[in-house]
Structure formats: structure tokens, C-alpha cells
Design an enzyme around this catalytic site. Structure first.
Site, PDB file in Angstrom:
ATOM      1  N   ARG A 218       0.857  -1.189   0.000  1.00  0.00           N
ATOM      2  CA  ARG A 218       0.000   0.000   0.000  1.00  0.00           C
ATOM      3  C   ARG A 218       0.890   1.235   0.000  1.00  0.00           C
ATOM      4  O   ARG A 218       1.957   1.248   0.632  1.00  0.00           O
ATOM      5  CB  ARG A 218      -0.891   0.019   1.243  1.00  0.00           C
ATOM      6  CG  ARG A 218      -2.068  -0.962   1.184  1.00  0.00           C
ATOM      7  CD  ARG A 218      -3.092  -0.559   0.141  1.00  0.00           C
ATOM      8  NE  ARG A 218      -4.296  -1.359   0.120  1.00  0.00           N
ATOM      9  CZ  ARG A 218      -4.600  -2.266  -0.809  1.00  0.00           C
ATOM     10  NH1 ARG A 218      -3.755  -2.523  -1.785  1.00  0.00           N
ATOM     11  NH2 ARG A 218      -5.740  -2.918  -0.771  1.00  0.00           N
ATOM     12  N   HIS A 266      -1.807   1.018  -9.763  1.00  0.00           N
ATOM     13  CA  HIS A 266      -2.544   0.074  -8.894  1.00  0.00           C
ATOM     14  C   HIS A 266      -3.342  -0.940  -9.731  1.00  0.00           C
ATOM     15  O   HIS A 266      -4.567  -1.035  -9.625  1.00  0.00           O
ATOM     16  CB  HIS A 266      -3.484   0.824  -7.933  1.00  0.00           C
ATOM     17  CG  HIS A 266      -3.796   0.015  -6.693  1.00  0.00           C
ATOM     18  ND1 HIS A 266      -3.906   0.569  -5.443  1.00  0.00           N
ATOM     19  CD2 HIS A 266      -4.026  -1.308  -6.524  1.00  0.00           C
ATOM     20  CE1 HIS A 266      -4.192  -0.387  -4.556  1.00  0.00           C
ATOM     21  NE2 HIS A 266      -4.269  -1.532  -5.199  1.00  0.00           N
TER      22      HIS A 266
HETATM   23  C1  GLV Z   1      -6.194  -4.276  -4.338  1.00  0.00           C
HETATM   24  O1  GLV Z   1      -5.290  -3.614  -3.971  1.00  0.00           O
HETATM   25  C2  GLV Z   1      -6.997  -5.110  -3.470  1.00  0.00           C
HETATM   26  O2  GLV Z   1      -6.918  -4.948  -2.241  1.00  0.00           O
HETATM   27  O3  GLV Z   1      -7.720  -5.973  -3.980  1.00  0.00           O
END
Ligand code: GLV
Length: 303
Positions: A218, A266
Site C-alpha cells: 500500500r 494500482h
Molecule cells: C487491491 O489492492 C486489493 O486490495 O484488492
């Protein structure tokens, strides 16, 4: 039992026939809720602010692998995160791509290529790459197995220190020793109070000179300024990031144009809608049977 799904249209379309076939009740979107008392499960990325509207709610299902975006739920409401083989496989693939790219000097070759410059550097064997994975949950273990089958020298760092085949596992207290032997550091940790800001100057200083960072945990775990200093000092060679703080990373951020840093927005994984629906059905069945919910999160611990 009735599940309320709040999600993007593709997910809603995929879940509807699966729930119908399974004979389970599904309501799509809060506007369609006629009897809030009937809602026992809620599947969403982030819940609505007014969860008190659903007094019979038993579980909230995060439609992703992470739960750091979830607020503390009312007492008696369980939290689960989606367990889906597709998520594990997709993150593993991103990690393999990033590891190979950094191990084989791709940031440098991309930069040279932009200048039409043909300049070889000595290539390295996989076995010369000491990979270190922070976080040996489902995803970390999947990535570790593939990297070790490619020949990388793989170690892992986990809270439990539980042994893993072909991986040298370092216990929580042995972080410094783990870092000292790691050329390619891969972060797959969940975001918790303990991991926030963990990728910082102190940690980078414990890596060997010329190490590289691969981050798919993260964004809030990484101190970007500390990373920049470590890159400028030549202590870190390169980094590949799939997560940033904030997201999206502002257009003016230095990391976008730094040739030593490669950023993906992401996208390491996205939950496959069908797998997500089957996870939710398993959670409903477990609630009905009184058995352990799949992907149950310890809300105190944060994962
Ligand atoms: C993506 O980062 C998730 O948590 O699925």
C-alpha cells in the site's frame, strides 16, 4: 439471508446470474433495498456511512484483497476479504514482471533506448538475485514459489516466521538480517499501524548498496522522499511501484519522470467478478452453517 452488492456495473452483471443459479438473494445497489432488515451481508469496496440502517448485518465482504479502506465495523459485524486464486496469480505475475525488469536492468535500458543508445551492461543470472519478500500470506507464498522456480534466491519476512519450502524465512525480529541479504525487496504487506511508513530511510539503509524496491503493498507504507534520497545516493538502484500515496499520484510528482522509477497505476490485480461472487456465496453459506467465514479479518490486527 440477503446480500447487498455495491459495486461497479460489470460486477453487478456478473454476480446476478451466479446468485440466481445458487438460489441466494441478491440486491444490487442501496436504492433497490426495500426492507433494510433483510440485509445480512454487504459486499463492497467501501461501505456506505450509514451501516446502522442494516441492523441484521452479519458480515461485510471487501470485494478486494485489502481491507485498509474499511472503517471499523459495528460490533457483531464480521469483516472478510475476498480470497480468489485470480488475485494471487495476478499479483504474482506483476511481481515476477517487476522482479525480472529490475533484475535485468530494464529502467536503465528504457532510459538508454529513449536516447537510441546501444550500451550493454553485464546481464545477471536469476540465482545471483537475492529476492526478499515482505509478507508471506497467500500472495507472498504464491510469488515466492514462482520466483524460486525461476532460480532466484528467495527469502521472506513474516510475522509468524512459519517455514516455507525453498524459502529462507526470517521471523519478525530478524528484519535487519533479512534486509542485509536482500537485493530485490518486494513489499506485499497489508497496511496496518505497524506497516505504515515502514519503507523508510532506516530500512533502505539496511539494504545492500544497489538494491531495488518492488512495491505492491500500500502506498502509505512507502516514504517517497526517503526513497528519492536513497536513489540519489546510489544506495537504491531502481524501484517499481504499483501503489502510491496518494492515488492517483499527482501529475507533477517527481517520480513520474524519474527514469529509475517505474509506476503502474494500482493494477497488479483486480478481483475477477466470478471468483468474487463465489467467495461471497461461500461467506453466506458459512454464516448459515455457523462455520468460519472465508477470508475472515481480525479487525484489531487489520488483516
Ligand atoms: C487491491 O489492492 C486489493 O486490495 O484488492
Amino acid at each position: 439471508m440477503t446480500l447487498l452488492l455495491i459495486g461497479p456495473p460489470e460486477r453487478e452483471q456478473a454476480w446476478q446470474p451466479i446468485f440466481e443459479n445458487a438460489g441466494e438473494a441478491l440486491i444490487i445497489g442501496e436504492d433497490a433495498v426495500q426492507d433494510p432488515l433483510s440485509i445480512t451481508h454487504l459486499a463492497c469496496w467501501q461501505p456506505p456511512a450509514e451501516l446502522g440502517r442494516y441492523p441484521n448485518l452479519k458480515a461485510v465482504i471487501s470485494t478486494g484483497a485489502g481491507v485498509d479502506q474499511m472503517p471499523l465495523l459495528p460490533p457483531g459485524v464480521a469483516l472478510t476479504r475476498t480470497l480468489a486464486p485470480g488475485i494471487d496469480a495476478m499479483v504474482r505475475d506483476w511481481v515476477l514482471m517487476a522482479t525480472l525488469m529490475l533484475h535485468r536492468d530494464m529502467p536503465r535500458y528504457l532510459e538508454q533506448s529513449a536516447r537510441s543508445e546501444w550500451r550493454p551492461h553485464p546481464p545477471r543470472l536469476a540465482r545471483a538475485g537475492r529476492v526478499g519478500i515482505m509478507g508471506l500470506g497467500r500472495i507472498g507464498r504464491t510469488a515466492a514459489a514462482s520466483l524460486s522456480s525461476l532460480g532466484f534466491d528467495v527469502a521472506g519476512w513474516s510475522r509468524s516466521g512459519r517455514p516455507l519450502e525453498n524459502v529462507r524465512v526470517y521471523a519478525h525480529a530478524d528484519l535487519s538480517a533479512f534486509l542485509a541479504r536482500t537485493d530485490l525487496l518486494i513489499c506485499l504487506l497489508p497496511l496496518t499501524d505497524e506497516t505504515r511508513g515502514l519503507l523508510n530511510a532506516d530500512l533502505f539503509a539496511k539494504l545492500p548498496e544497489g538494491a531495488a524496491l518492488i512495491h505492491a503493498g500500500r502506498g502509505a507504507q512507502l516514504d517517497m522522499e526517503a526513497m528519492r534520497h536513497a536513489l540519489d545516493a546510489g544506495h537504491l538502484r531502481a524501484a517499481m511501484l504499483d501503489v502510491t500515496e496518494p492515488e492517483p499520484l499527482p501529475q507533477s510528482h517527481w517520480a513520474w519522470t524519474d527514469p529509475r522509477v517505474i509506476i503502474t497505476p494500482h493494477v497488479a490485480a483486480q478481483t475477477d467478478a466470478t471468483e468474487g461472487a463465489h467467495h461471497a456465496l461461500a461467506a453466506i453459506r458459512a454464516t448459515r452453517d455457523g462455520s468460519a467465514l472465508p477470508g475472515l479479518v481480525d479487525q484489531g490486527r487489520g488483516y
